[in-house]
Design an enzyme around this catalytic site. Structure first.
Site: not given
Length: 727
Positions: A96, A258
């Site tokens: 992020h 993920h």
């Protein structure tokens, strides 16, 4: 009297609400030039003499990485580690930090450590990353200025991956912290998760690269919470492309990221408190305090979904793809009420993050299923399913690109883990492989350039076109590489392709003749010659204006090849408008007024408002741009302050020209005789009070020499903007 007595003795600086109306409140359409004065030494606690590259050289990187590895499993009661390992949290933190990058203007990204500041530190998509940075604080405190926050956030993501068995592609330091927020345009919305950025058939406004205000990329539940994996794939493809990622890199990043950790949706989001910027002073910048259960660990609420992707969430594996294709999926909701998917009729094989006796059925986000149900993504995903080593390599490379995309050329990379391989997205420039020209050579080359028949206008325009592509945001563009001779830059309308081809042909001839005449290995690159030619033209123009001055020149640029140039990637650098050249494209949609686009480009060029002002004034009289407008002089191609003198002449009255949007005519106020034509960019220097103040300085009778010196200094700054080897 009452008003005066009420304010008597008060500090004139407003510290808390309520406050008086600002100039922008009174005049919301006023051009904001303050963006050109941010990140000055006045806000830097380390001072102007601090050299981060030198400090980084003192860093014991191995010791730092050992401390980071130890932190991964040092779970803290105030924010426990999922599965006993902070790896997933730190990967999200690094992702992020870097993931705000957008290729359209090069802004965002990890390069300045902006995740520490508003608004990013309080974006909904960054919920609870404040905890990750607080976990890192003891390590940052220990190593001090030898590692910037910007570098530490990315390095920690790398170490998290390595600590869980993944082999990364490498790491480069060199990101320098800033000390105040970057006031970027993140979208038009006034509420978190708003999506007013779309128009028509879901057309995302440029330069934005996320679907909703406060998200990094896409809504994990699907577009606006609609759990449609195919529709979500369209959002994924567009947002990742705007971050310079292709389909394969996109699939690798989503699946690779993920593979680790989990999401947190243990309860209703209404239990979550204020974000870091909106919290109470006693919260000390920690936000999103939850009153659901313990508020942490098994009770943590970060977003909506509650998903764990892998049977081994703290180890690298191919479980993401195995689970994705080995199960059919049915729509469900998390405890927080968010849409997600669970495997149909599946065994409970997924570990619980805090209770080793519990197992869960596999779950997925809507955006995870996009990698199976979008045809192009599905093809890549199946290849990665069947070729785990290929997947690992693709993720390693895509992760390195994600976390280093905004760092610019490799010459800026620091540290022992810099990969040797050159990657095309790094805008590779060959290393200098010859002796450089000396002062005698430079003087001789200048003479040949001036005698070549090329005009001041042609030489200045070409040098400016070459250098002014530089973006201080992601350190791309600039004169080094001479990519102005390659596609796509050679064909850009703003560069006047026919004139450019003619100028380059003459300069290439001078280059060939000079290089062929050398017997000692000395050469000059075309990149250097273009800049030298522009400087020679400026010197000639200054002399025509009555001033002798030498434009500084430092050789050392090299010429990039077509093979080293990603033409599609460089297309993002083409300006829709360039106020320095009085150019506005008539074929591409404009998102700003011309004067706003000027300030935007000046900010990308790292110019101050006075530098922007003097450059516009000089380039106008040198006819470096649109030849019809803004040339307020009877002595074109002489470097004079005539632009400012004539713009501020009260004998001229301006009015719009009917049928020519953004163009104005200046007539003699007394006789009505036509004098000049100018654009909004020209007239803003007489209309905007702050820019007019700068213009007045340069229009003064005693400012002629100062104008020339200041123009040359600002010109040289732009010509050398990408010379990181000189820093």
């Amino acid at each position: 009297m009452d008003q005066k007595s009420d304010s008597a003795g008060k500090c004139p600086v407003a510290h808390t609400a309520p406050r008086g109306r600002s100039n922008r409140d009174w005049w919301p359409d006023q051009l904001d030039v303050q963006v050109l004065h941010r990140h000055s030494g006045l806000s830097d606690p380390l001072g102007n003499t601090f050299n981060y590259a030198e400090e980084f050289k003192k860093l014991d990187l191995d010791a730092l990485k050992r401390d980071l590895r130890a932190l991964m499993t040092d779970s803290q009661d105030w924010w426990p580690a999922d599965f006993g390992h902070y790896g997933g949290l730190f990967i999200r933190m690094a992702w992020h930090s870097a993931g705000t990058y957008r290729i359209t203007d090069g802004r965002g990204g990890a390069g300045q450590g902006q995740q520490r500041f508003a608004p990013l530190n309080s974006w909904p998509d960054n919920a609870n990353l404040d905890k990750a940075r607080r976990l890192l604080w003891p390590i940052k405190q220990k190593y001090g200025n030898r590692i910037s926050w910007a570098d530490l956030l990315i390095l920690t993501g790398n170490v998290a991956l390595e600590s869980m068995g993944f082999k990364t592609f490498g790491f480069a330091g060199g990101r320098v912290d800033v000390w105040e927020p970057e006031e970027l345009f993140w979208g038009p919305e006034g509420t978190w998760l708003g999506d007013e950025r779309y128009s028509g058939e879901r057309q995302l406004s440029e330069p934005l690269a996320a679907v909703q205000m406060g998200l990094i990329y896409v809504n994990p539940e699907g577009p606006n919470g609609n759990p449609d994996p195919v529709a979500a794939a369209r959002d994924i493809r567009e947002t990742f492309a705007r971050m310079a990622m292709n389909d394969e890199e996109t699939v690798a990043l989503i699946a690779g990221g993920h593979t680790f950790g989990k999401t947190h949706g243990a309860g209703d989001p209404s239990f979550i408190g204020a974000d870091p910027e909106g919290g109470a002073i006693e919260d000390q910048g920690l936000g999103w305090k939850s009153t659901f259960g313990t508020g942490v660990g098994k009770d943590a609420i970060t977003g909506g979904p509650e998903v764990t992707w892998s049977q081994t969430p703290t180890r690298w594996s191919n479980h993401f793809f195995e689970n994705l294709f080995n199960h059919e999926w049915e729509l469900t909701k998390s405890p927080a009420g968010a849409y997600q998917w669970k495997a149909k009729n599946a065994e409970a094989t997924i570990p619980d993050a805090y209770d080793p006796s519990r197992k869960h059925v596999p779950t997925r986000l809507t955006t995870d299923l996009s990698l199976r149900f979008d045809p192009a993504y599905e093809k890549i995903s199946r290849r990665f399913l069947e070729n785990p080593d290929e997947f690992a390599d693709a993720f390693a490379r895509a992760w390195f690109k994600l976390t280093h995309r905004d760092m610019g050329p490799k010459v800026r990379y620091l540290g022992p883990e810099v990969p040797a391989e050159d990657l095309i997205w790094q805008d590779v420039i060959p290393a200098v492989d010859h002796r450089l020209v000396d002062e005698t050579d430079i003087a001789g080359l200048k003479a040949k350039i001036i005698a070549s028949g090329l005009s001041v206008q042609e030489l200045v325009s070409t040098a400016w076109a070459s250098a002014s592509t530089f973006r201080g945001s992601d350190k791309r563009g600039g004169a080094n590489g001479a990519r102005i001779r390659l596609a796509p830059q050679k064909d850009w309308e703003v560069n006047r392709p026919a004139q450019l081809a003619r100028v380059l042909s003459v300069l290439e001839g001078i280059q060939r003749d000079f290089n062929a005449a050398q017997t000692d290995g000395k050469k000059i690159s075309l990149a250097d010659l273009i800049v030298l030619a522009g400087g020679a033209a400026v010197e000639k123009a200054a002399k025509a204006g009555g001033h002798d001055i030498t434009v500084p020149f430092t050789p050392g640029r090299m010429d990039a090849s077509e093979a080293q140039t990603d033409a599609a990637s460089f297309a993002a650098l083409e300006p829709r408008a360039d106020g320095f050249r009085n150019y506005v494209s008539t074929t591409r949609q404009q998102f700003m007024k011309p004067e706003e686009a000027l300030v935007d480009r000046a900010q990308l060029l790292t110019l101050t408002a006075p530098e922007m002002t003097v450059l516009v004034g000089g380039l106008r009289v040198l006819k470096a741009g649109e030849p019809k407008h803004g040339v307020f002089t009877s002595r074109p191609e002489a470097l004079t302050n005539d632009f400012f003198v004539n713009l501020l002449d009260m004998g001229t009255q301006w009015s719009p020209i009917e049928g020519e949007e953004g163009v104005y005519e200046g007539r003699d106020r007394r006789t009505g005789a036509a004098r000049w034509t100018g654009t909004r960019v020209d007239l803003i220097f007489g209309s905007h009070s702050q820019l007019r103040a700068f213009a007045e300085v340069y229009a003064q009778s005693d400012a002629r020499e100062k104008f020339v010196k200041d123009f040359v200094a600002a010109w040289t700054k732009v010509m050398n903007a990408d010379r990181f080897d000189l820093v």
